[in-house]
Motif scaffolding. Sequence first.
Motif, PDB file in Angstrom:
ATOM      1  N   LEU A   1       0.835  -1.209   0.000  1.00 55.62           N
ATOM      2  CA  LEU A   1       0.000   0.000   0.000  1.00 55.62           C
ATOM      3  C   LEU A   1       0.867   1.256   0.000  1.00 55.62           C
ATOM      4  O   LEU A   1       0.554   2.232  -0.696  1.00 55.62           O
ATOM      5  CB  LEU A   1      -0.936   0.001   1.213  1.00 55.62           C
ATOM      6  N   ALA A   2       1.971   1.219   0.745  1.00 60.36           N
ATOM      7  CA  ALA A   2       2.869   2.381   0.768  1.00 60.36           C
ATOM      8  C   ALA A   2       3.462   2.609  -0.618  1.00 60.36           C
ATOM      9  O   ALA A   2       3.518   3.744  -1.107  1.00 60.36           O
ATOM     10  CB  ALA A   2       3.966   2.154   1.806  1.00 60.36           C
ATOM     11  N   ALA A   3       3.890   1.522  -1.258  1.00 62.25           N
ATOM     12  CA  ALA A   3       4.501   1.644  -2.589  1.00 62.25           C
ATOM     13  C   ALA A   3       3.498   2.211  -3.596  1.00 62.25           C
ATOM     14  O   ALA A   3       3.832   3.080  -4.410  1.00 62.25           O
ATOM     15  CB  ALA A   3       5.012   0.277  -3.044  1.00 62.25           C
ATOM     16  N   THR A   4       2.256   1.730  -3.534  1.00 69.03           N
ATOM     17  CA  THR A   4       1.243   2.213  -4.492  1.00 69.03           C
ATOM     18  C   THR A   4       0.845   3.647  -4.172  1.00 69.03           C
ATOM     19  O   THR A   4       0.643   4.456  -5.084  1.00 69.03           O
ATOM     20  CB  THR A   4       0.007   1.289  -4.465  1.00 69.03           C
ATOM     21  N   THR A   5       0.735   3.968  -2.907  1.00 68.10           N
ATOM     22  CA  THR A   5       0.400   5.355  -2.528  1.00 68.10           C
ATOM     23  C   THR A   5       1.451   6.314  -3.076  1.00 68.10           C
ATOM     24  O   THR A   5       1.120   7.393  -3.586  1.00 68.10           O
ATOM     25  CB  THR A   5       0.323   5.489  -0.990  1.00 68.10           C
ATOM     26  N   LEU A   6       2.709   5.908  -2.995  1.00 70.09           N
ATOM     27  CA  LEU A   6       3.797   6.775  -3.458  1.00 70.09           C
ATOM     28  C   LEU A   6       3.978   6.718  -4.969  1.00 70.09           C
ATOM     29  O   LEU A   6       4.730   7.504  -5.537  1.00 70.09           O
ATOM     30  CB  LEU A   6       5.109   6.385  -2.759  1.00 70.09           C
ATOM     31  N   GLY A   7       3.327   5.785  -5.626  1.00 71.43           N
ATOM     32  CA  GLY A   7       3.422   5.675  -7.087  1.00 71.43           C
ATOM     33  C   GLY A   7       4.740   5.094  -7.561  1.00 71.43           C
ATOM     34  O   GLY A   7       5.233   5.440  -8.643  1.00 71.43           O
TER      35      GLY A   7
ATOM     36  N   ARG B   1       7.562   2.896  -9.187  1.00 72.21           N
ATOM     37  CA  ARG B   1       7.588   2.153 -10.455  1.00 72.21           C
ATOM     38  C   ARG B   1       8.217   0.771 -10.263  1.00 72.21           C
ATOM     39  O   ARG B   1       9.077   0.618  -9.386  1.00 72.21           O
ATOM     40  CB  ARG B   1       8.408   2.925 -11.486  1.00 72.21           C
ATOM     41  N   PRO B   2       7.874  -0.223 -11.070  1.00 72.73           N
ATOM     42  CA  PRO B   2       6.889  -0.176 -12.159  1.00 72.73           C
ATOM     43  C   PRO B   2       5.479  -0.111 -11.575  1.00 72.73           C
ATOM     44  O   PRO B   2       5.065  -1.049 -10.881  1.00 72.73           O
ATOM     45  CB  PRO B   2       7.126  -1.483 -12.915  1.00 72.73           C
ATOM     46  N   PHE B   3       4.764   0.965 -11.871  1.00 72.27           N
ATOM     47  CA  PHE B   3       3.537   1.257 -11.146  1.00 72.27           C
ATOM     48  C   PHE B   3       2.453   0.210 -11.346  1.00 72.27           C
ATOM     49  O   PHE B   3       1.892  -0.324 -10.381  1.00 72.27           O
ATOM     50  CB  PHE B   3       2.998   2.631 -11.540  1.00 72.27           C
ATOM     51  N   ARG B   4       2.152  -0.078 -12.617  1.00 72.08           N
ATOM     52  CA  ARG B   4       0.963  -0.927 -12.827  1.00 72.08           C
ATOM     53  C   ARG B   4       1.115  -2.317 -12.215  1.00 72.08           C
ATOM     54  O   ARG B   4       0.202  -2.773 -11.508  1.00 72.08           O
ATOM     55  CB  ARG B   4       0.609  -1.008 -14.315  1.00 72.08           C
ATOM     56  N   PRO B   5       2.240  -3.018 -12.420  1.00 72.46           N
ATOM     57  CA  PRO B   5       2.371  -4.334 -11.755  1.00 72.46           C
ATOM     58  C   PRO B   5       2.249  -4.244 -10.239  1.00 72.46           C
ATOM     59  O   PRO B   5       1.553  -5.058  -9.618  1.00 72.46           O
ATOM     60  CB  PRO B   5       3.764  -4.807 -12.170  1.00 72.46           C
TER      61      PRO B   5
ATOM     62  N   ASN C   1       0.252   7.149 -11.802  1.00 72.99           N
ATOM     63  CA  ASN C   1       1.496   7.629 -11.180  1.00 72.99           C
ATOM     64  C   ASN C   1       2.169   8.706 -12.028  1.00 72.99           C
ATOM     65  O   ASN C   1       3.334   9.032 -11.794  1.00 72.99           O
ATOM     66  CB  ASN C   1       2.466   6.467 -10.977  1.00 72.99           C
ATOM     67  N   ALA C   2       1.421   9.256 -12.998  1.00 68.71           N
ATOM     68  CA  ALA C   2       2.040  10.287 -13.843  1.00 68.71           C
ATOM     69  C   ALA C   2       2.142  11.622 -13.115  1.00 68.71           C
ATOM     70  O   ALA C   2       2.870  12.510 -13.550  1.00 68.71           O
ATOM     71  CB  ALA C   2       1.238  10.445 -15.131  1.00 68.71           C
ATOM     72  N   GLY C   3       1.409  11.765 -12.051  1.00 65.76           N
ATOM     73  CA  GLY C   3       1.483  12.994 -11.279  1.00 65.76           C
ATOM     74  C   GLY C   3       1.548  12.684  -9.797  1.00 65.76           C
ATOM     75  O   GLY C   3       1.039  11.653  -9.350  1.00 65.76           O
ATOM     76  N   LEU C   4       2.207  13.577  -9.054  1.00 64.38           N
ATOM     77  CA  LEU C   4       2.299  13.446  -7.597  1.00 64.38           C
ATOM     78  C   LEU C   4       2.805  12.061  -7.172  1.00 64.38           C
ATOM     79  O   LEU C   4       2.204  11.380  -6.344  1.00 64.38           O
ATOM     80  CB  LEU C   4       0.944  13.722  -6.944  1.00 64.38           C
ATOM     81  N   ALA C   5       3.910  11.644  -7.779  1.00 72.30           N
ATOM     82  CA  ALA C   5       4.474  10.324  -7.459  1.00 72.30           C
ATOM     83  C   ALA C   5       5.980  10.430  -7.311  1.00 72.30           C
ATOM     84  O   ALA C   5       6.589  11.360  -7.839  1.00 72.30           O
ATOM     85  CB  ALA C   5       4.129   9.331  -8.564  1.00 72.30           C
TER      86      ALA C   5
ATOM     87  N   THR D   1       6.481   9.736 -16.749  1.00 73.36           N
ATOM     88  CA  THR D   1       5.453   8.994 -17.474  1.00 73.36           C
ATOM     89  C   THR D   1       4.571   9.990 -18.217  1.00 73.36           C
ATOM     90  O   THR D   1       4.101  10.958 -17.634  1.00 73.36           O
ATOM     91  CB  THR D   1       4.592   8.199 -16.469  1.00 73.36           C
ATOM     92  N   ARG D   2       4.400   9.769 -19.535  1.00 73.50           N
ATOM     93  CA  ARG D   2       3.560  10.659 -20.341  1.00 73.50           C
ATOM     94  C   ARG D   2       2.130  10.128 -20.353  1.00 73.50           C
ATOM     95  O   ARG D   2       1.899   8.988 -20.752  1.00 73.50           O
ATOM     96  CB  ARG D   2       4.076  10.730 -21.771  1.00 73.50           C
ATOM     97  N   VAL D   3       1.231  10.951 -19.913  1.00 70.03           N
ATOM     98  CA  VAL D   3      -0.177  10.547 -19.898  1.00 70.03           C
ATOM     99  C   VAL D   3      -1.011  11.692 -20.463  1.00 70.03           C
ATOM    100  O   VAL D   3      -0.817  12.861 -20.078  1.00 70.03           O
ATOM    101  CB  VAL D   3      -0.634  10.216 -18.460  1.00 70.03           C
ATOM    102  N   SER D   4      -1.928  11.360 -21.359  1.00 72.56           N
ATOM    103  CA  SER D   4      -2.753  12.414 -21.950  1.00 72.56           C
ATOM    104  C   SER D   4      -3.789  12.886 -20.939  1.00 72.56           C
ATOM    105  O   SER D   4      -4.175  12.147 -20.019  1.00 72.56           O
ATOM    106  CB  SER D   4      -3.453  11.899 -23.206  1.00 72.56           C
TER     107      SER D   4
END
Lengths: 294, 207
Positions: free
Chosen positions: A82-88, A90-94, A136-140, A147-150
């Motif tokens: 949970l800490a890792a995901t909260t902080l975003g 990487r590799p984020f999605r896995p 995780n493209a922002g505030l991570a 990470t480029r996100v539209s």
Amino acid sequence: MSENARILHGDATPRTLGLLRIWVFGAWFADIAKDPITDIASIPTQTMTPVGVLRLVPMSVWEHVNTVEGLQIAYGVMLLLLAATTLGVRPFRPIAIVTCLALTFYQGFILSFTYMSHSTLAALPVAYVIALFPSNAGLALRWGAPTRVSRETAVLGMIAATLVFCATYAGIGARRFQTGGIEIFLDGTILKYVARNSISPGLFESHYGEAVLAHPWLSAILALGYPLVTVFELLSPFCLFSRWFRWAWLAVILSFHVLTWYLMQLLFVHNILLISILILRVDRLLPRRWFDPG
Amino acid sequence: VTVAADRVASTLPVLEFWLAAKDPTMIEFTLLAIVFAGVFAQPSLREVFRAAPRANRIAAASVLTATLAGQLVADAYATYPFVDWAMYTNPVEDDPSFYLVTLRGPDGQDERAPIESLFPGASYGLRIRVHKLATRMEALPPGADRDAATARLNATLGAIGDARRRALPTAPMEILRLSHCLVPMQTDGSAGAPECRVVVDIDLGAR
């Protein structure tokens, strides 16, 4: 984006999605951190009723898990993920997907020893949406190339999370009309629910509900509020499109959550937090430049 | 209020007929279909979906579909983590009731079992679990099923007693009592004092 201006979260950016990630997974972290589950090890595994996907795991495995050591490991791993995901991280999605799987089993384990409490269950599908989007493209935490996100992806992510959350309210509204018909609003059912939850032992040992029932005019307000809340629950997804409906919804549903807290000893912390960010848009209290990538 | 609401209801025979439909699942499905058809008819939402990458569209649609499917299947214990939302949707005809877990010390004084503080991980859920196990056990006729339900209930109650003993070893309790309490509703809508009967006593000293 011309139409987007008229829809809730039409102005979302990758950082808005990042804030949602921190908000939801941070809340999960705090919720789980404050209540270690090692005490469950003292409940015999034979009383466990595995729920949903937990039935895929043999009971012999649960017997090994349901030990003080097993639950300490599960608790530690869950907090780490949970800490890792909260902080975003990487590799984020896995990492986020593994976190969601672990969260599903962690919560399911508790429910398998207790009952199907819905107090955390609206936050689960919202967490899934966040994990499946590039949140995780922002505030991570960042190292290496960003990470480029539209912006369109961020808007859809926020709207998908809101729709999934609102679907849980719409479901309960529809179910109440189905199983209760009109009679449920006329036969004093809500007063009986308030009486039972107020008088029986509960989380807060408050008996405000019992006191309210002693005043017929307050009981009448409760009885009138029951169908009103149900209609607003059913129509929840329209919060996305109508500003006036959204404010009316906030007034009705937030009052409902506060009243169930005081009168029925039911507190839906995750729901209130999700309402704050998805419907009330607390991100608008923060400086706009934080969310504009520039 | 009840009289006024009754009058409103009686003026809506079509709605009454619809709500009394033979296949009640259709009501829920129809209501949700109407709401979400209205949602996806909005041009702004369609534009958002069109503009986003395909993978994100699929992700959004998958979670939303699973959430709605979980609602319509209406078996939360089978479909978890996508569950139906059905709290406080069933009409209550009888007076409300609840189960009370108390502990009796050597001095004969009773106190409520602090289940939430003994089991912070399970919290209020364990109290509801006891309620459900006891309700099921009491509803079963004598036989193997009832014996199994009784064993599950007693094991759960015994775990609560054991946890209390570990938490406060210097102030041991002798008996854990499960009572069923009925809350008599008065004609004015207020709640009367609960009337409780003993369901089971567990001798903690013998454990």
